[in-house]
Scaffold this motif. Sequence first.
Motif, PDB file in Angstrom:
ATOM      1  N   TYR A  52       0.838  -0.867  -0.156  1.00 36.01           N
ATOM      2  CA  TYR A  52      -0.206  -0.274   0.096  1.00 36.01           C
ATOM      3  C   TYR A  52       0.780   1.842  -0.065  1.00 36.01           C
ATOM      4  O   TYR A  52       0.777   2.157  -0.809  1.00 36.01           O
ATOM      5  CB  TYR A  52      -0.886   0.168   1.211  1.00 36.01           C
ATOM      6  N   LEU A  53       2.183   1.153   1.188  1.00 38.57           N
ATOM      7  CA  LEU A  53       2.687   1.935   0.911  1.00 38.57           C
ATOM      8  C   LEU A  53       3.848   2.966  -0.652  1.00 38.57           C
ATOM      9  O   LEU A  53       4.203   3.565  -0.763  1.00 38.57           O
ATOM     10  CB  LEU A  53       3.636   2.433   1.937  1.00 38.57           C
ATOM     11  N   ALA A  54       3.827   1.340  -0.794  1.00 36.92           N
ATOM     12  CA  ALA A  54       4.482   1.778  -2.071  1.00 36.92           C
ATOM     13  C   ALA A  54       3.864   1.737  -3.611  1.00 36.92           C
ATOM     14  O   ALA A  54       4.278   2.387  -4.554  1.00 36.92           O
ATOM     15  CB  ALA A  54       5.388   0.080  -2.711  1.00 36.92           C
ATOM     16  N   ALA A  55       2.811   1.891  -3.049  1.00 37.43           N
ATOM     17  CA  ALA A  55       1.426   2.179  -4.503  1.00 37.43           C
ATOM     18  C   ALA A  55       1.502   3.556  -4.165  1.00 37.43           C
ATOM     19  O   ALA A  55       0.709   4.486  -5.012  1.00 37.43           O
ATOM     20  CB  ALA A  55       0.603   1.202  -4.799  1.00 37.43           C
ATOM     21  N   GLY A  56       1.602   4.313  -3.120  1.00 36.35           N
ATOM     22  CA  GLY A  56       0.089   5.453  -2.851  1.00 36.35           C
ATOM     23  C   GLY A  56      -0.314   5.356  -2.371  1.00 36.35           C
ATOM     24  O   GLY A  56      -1.362   6.414  -2.194  1.00 36.35           O
ATOM     25  N   ASP A  57      -0.984   4.380  -2.248  1.00 37.65           N
ATOM     26  CA  ASP A  57      -2.325   4.289  -1.705  1.00 37.65           C
ATOM     27  C   ASP A  57      -2.803   3.896   0.250  1.00 37.65           C
ATOM     28  O   ASP A  57      -1.470   3.923   0.950  1.00 37.65           O
ATOM     29  CB  ASP A  57      -2.821   2.292  -1.908  1.00 37.65           C
ATOM     30  N   LEU A  58      -3.958   4.224   0.610  1.00 40.89           N
ATOM     31  CA  LEU A  58      -4.086   4.164   1.601  1.00 40.89           C
ATOM     32  C   LEU A  58      -4.382   2.250   2.479  1.00 40.89           C
ATOM     33  O   LEU A  58      -4.626   1.639   2.269  1.00 40.89           O
ATOM     34  CB  LEU A  58      -5.829   4.920   1.447  1.00 40.89           C
ATOM     35  N   VAL A  59      -3.762   2.643   4.045  1.00 44.72           N
ATOM     36  CA  VAL A  59      -3.255   1.183   4.067  1.00 44.72           C
ATOM     37  C   VAL A  59      -5.502   0.937   4.505  1.00 44.72           C
ATOM     38  O   VAL A  59      -5.964   2.009   5.572  1.00 44.72           O
ATOM     39  CB  VAL A  59      -2.614   1.517   5.246  1.00 44.72           C
TER      40      VAL A  59
END
Length: 187
Positions: A52-59
């Motif tokens: 999630y972090l690598a993609a810039g998405d929310l956890v």
Amino acid sequence: MRVLLLAPPGAGKGTQGERLAAHFGITHISSGDLLRAELTDRSPLGEKVRHYLAAGDLVPDGVMEQLLMGPARAAGAAGGYVLDGFPRTVHQAEQAYLIASDEGIELQAVLFLAVPDDVLVQRLLARRRGNDDTEATIRRRLEVYHAETEPLVEHYRTRGLLREVNGDQPVERVTEACLAALAGVGV
Ligand code: AMP
């Protein structure tokens, strides 16, 4: 003092969070830092959230609640907190409010650091932090901010908590503006 720093990625909420927490002698709680510590430790939770972090998405919300409620409770009991990065969606804000108000540790103020998008992109590109900060990730994080986090501005404005600060100025000036905006908020 219990305050939330609400800001787009790259607006300087980490820096201001540290400075404000030091000023008031309270705890700085950064959801991003807590998550990155889990990644560094390669903990089971860290492995679960890495993509999630690598993609810039929310956890997912459940993970965030698990990670944040302990530190927020401890800080609430010890004089207060500067929350940075959580809540980041209206749903997180509603869930956290239910728990926090029950315990008397709900937010007293929300500082909104306003910075134009083009300035944010320049800042984020200039300070890429390892492989989670490719240009695509940076653009995705901004997109997610506008879709998921920006609605919190109106959410907190409606509740009378919002205090807006110009985040597009030197660090010291932003801190001064934050302190001025917090004048009169209870200890
Ligand atoms: P930050 O350091 O606050 O910009 O957060 C870095 C990354 O951590 C974000 O891009 C998200 O992937 C994740 N993150 C941080 N806080 C939250 C939150 N409250 N809810 C979901 N994901 C979060």
